[in-house]
Scaffold this motif. Structure first.
Motif, PDB file in Angstrom:
ATOM      1  N   ASP A  26     -11.504   9.927   5.561  1.00 18.71           N
ATOM      2  CA  ASP A  26     -11.963   9.318   5.377  1.00 18.71           C
ATOM      3  C   ASP A  26     -12.143   8.699   3.762  1.00 18.71           C
ATOM      4  O   ASP A  26     -12.948   8.329   3.826  1.00 18.71           O
ATOM      5  N   GLU A  27     -11.866   7.890   3.076  1.00 14.64           N
ATOM      6  CA  GLU A  27     -12.506   6.844   1.930  1.00 14.64           C
ATOM      7  C   GLU A  27     -11.163   6.006   1.346  1.00 14.64           C
ATOM      8  O   GLU A  27     -10.249   6.013   0.958  1.00 14.64           O
ATOM      9  N   PRO A  28     -11.508   4.621   0.690  1.00 13.15           N
ATOM     10  CA  PRO A  28     -10.814   3.600   0.433  1.00 13.15           C
ATOM     11  C   PRO A  28     -10.276   3.876  -0.422  1.00 13.15           C
ATOM     12  O   PRO A  28     -10.113   4.778  -1.573  1.00 13.15           O
ATOM     13  N   LEU A  29      -8.991   3.613  -0.166  1.00  9.50           N
ATOM     14  CA  LEU A  29      -7.701   3.216  -1.186  1.00  9.50           C
ATOM     15  C   LEU A  29      -7.673   2.205  -1.834  1.00  9.50           C
ATOM     16  O   LEU A  29      -7.527   1.766  -3.187  1.00  9.50           O
ATOM     17  N   MET A  30      -7.456   1.175  -1.081  1.00  5.55           N
ATOM     18  CA  MET A  30      -7.282  -0.233  -1.651  1.00  5.55           C
ATOM     19  C   MET A  30      -7.560  -1.452  -0.864  1.00  5.55           C
ATOM     20  O   MET A  30      -7.527  -0.965   0.678  1.00  5.55           O
ATOM     21  N   ALA A  45       1.414  -0.687   0.045  1.00  2.00           N
ATOM     22  CA  ALA A  45      -0.044  -0.326  -0.066  1.00  2.00           C
ATOM     23  C   ALA A  45       0.724   1.132  -0.007  1.00  2.00           C
ATOM     24  O   ALA A  45       0.429   2.154  -0.964  1.00  2.00           O
ATOM     25  N   VAL A  46       1.818   1.942   0.820  1.00  2.00           N
ATOM     26  CA  VAL A  46       3.338   2.211   0.775  1.00  2.00           C
ATOM     27  C   VAL A  46       3.643   2.634  -0.818  1.00  2.00           C
ATOM     28  O   VAL A  46       3.595   3.766  -1.430  1.00  2.00           O
ATOM     29  N   THR A  47       3.700   1.809  -1.161  1.00  2.00           N
ATOM     30  CA  THR A  47       4.337   1.488  -2.622  1.00  2.00           C
ATOM     31  C   THR A  47       3.514   2.225  -3.246  1.00  2.00           C
ATOM     32  O   THR A  47       4.123   2.666  -3.929  1.00  2.00           O
ATOM     33  N   LYS A  48       2.147   1.531  -3.768  1.00  4.62           N
ATOM     34  CA  LYS A  48       1.304   1.611  -4.608  1.00  4.62           C
ATOM     35  C   LYS A  48       0.947   3.331  -3.974  1.00  4.62           C
ATOM     36  O   LYS A  48       0.557   4.284  -5.016  1.00  4.62           O
ATOM     37  N   LEU A  49       0.929   3.873  -3.280  1.00  2.00           N
ATOM     38  CA  LEU A  49       1.042   5.300  -2.581  1.00  2.00           C
ATOM     39  C   LEU A  49       1.451   6.023  -3.677  1.00  2.00           C
ATOM     40  O   LEU A  49       1.965   7.334  -3.897  1.00  2.00           O
ATOM     41  N   PHE A  50       3.111   5.695  -3.077  1.00  3.13           N
ATOM     42  CA  PHE A  50       4.196   6.956  -3.583  1.00  3.13           C
ATOM     43  C   PHE A  50       4.755   6.434  -5.384  1.00  3.13           C
ATOM     44  O   PHE A  50       4.635   7.349  -6.123  1.00  3.13           O
TER      45      PHE A  50
END
Length: 95
Positions: free
Chosen positions: A87-91, A43-48
């Motif tokens: 907030d909202e869903p990210l993944m 999830a951190v990788t996708k964020l960046f």
């Protein structure tokens, strides 16, 4: 790197924009984003990679199998995006 361990965590969470009730035991700021809780590296990788216009992302609670928690993943992880205490869903990271 600067580590601050004498600041009220609630103040940091409010500054970060973490939604009420979705806070966790860890809050960090990295690369202009806030990371709340035991957020898996995927999830951190996708964020960046995607660099959405949000304040940060988080994973509520301390789910089994997340970074720093023992055991294998036993349920999907619902990672959320947040900005300004909303907030909202990210993944969702499936099993």
């Amino acid at each position: 790197m600067t580590i601050v361990d004498d600041v009220e965590l609630d103040d940091i969470k409010q500054q970060a924009g973490v939604p009420y009730g979705l806070g966790s035991c860890h809050t960090t700021e990295i690369g202009g984003y806030w990371i709340e809780g035991h957020v898996p590296m995927d999830a951190v990788t996708k964020l960046f990679e995607e660099q959405p216009d949000i304040d940060g992302s988080g994973l509520a609670g301390m789910p089994i199998g997340t970074p720093g928690m023992p055991g294998p993943q036993d349920e999907p992880y619902n990672v959320y995006a947040f900005s300004d205490q909303q907030d909202e869903p990210l993944m969702t990271l499936a099993l």
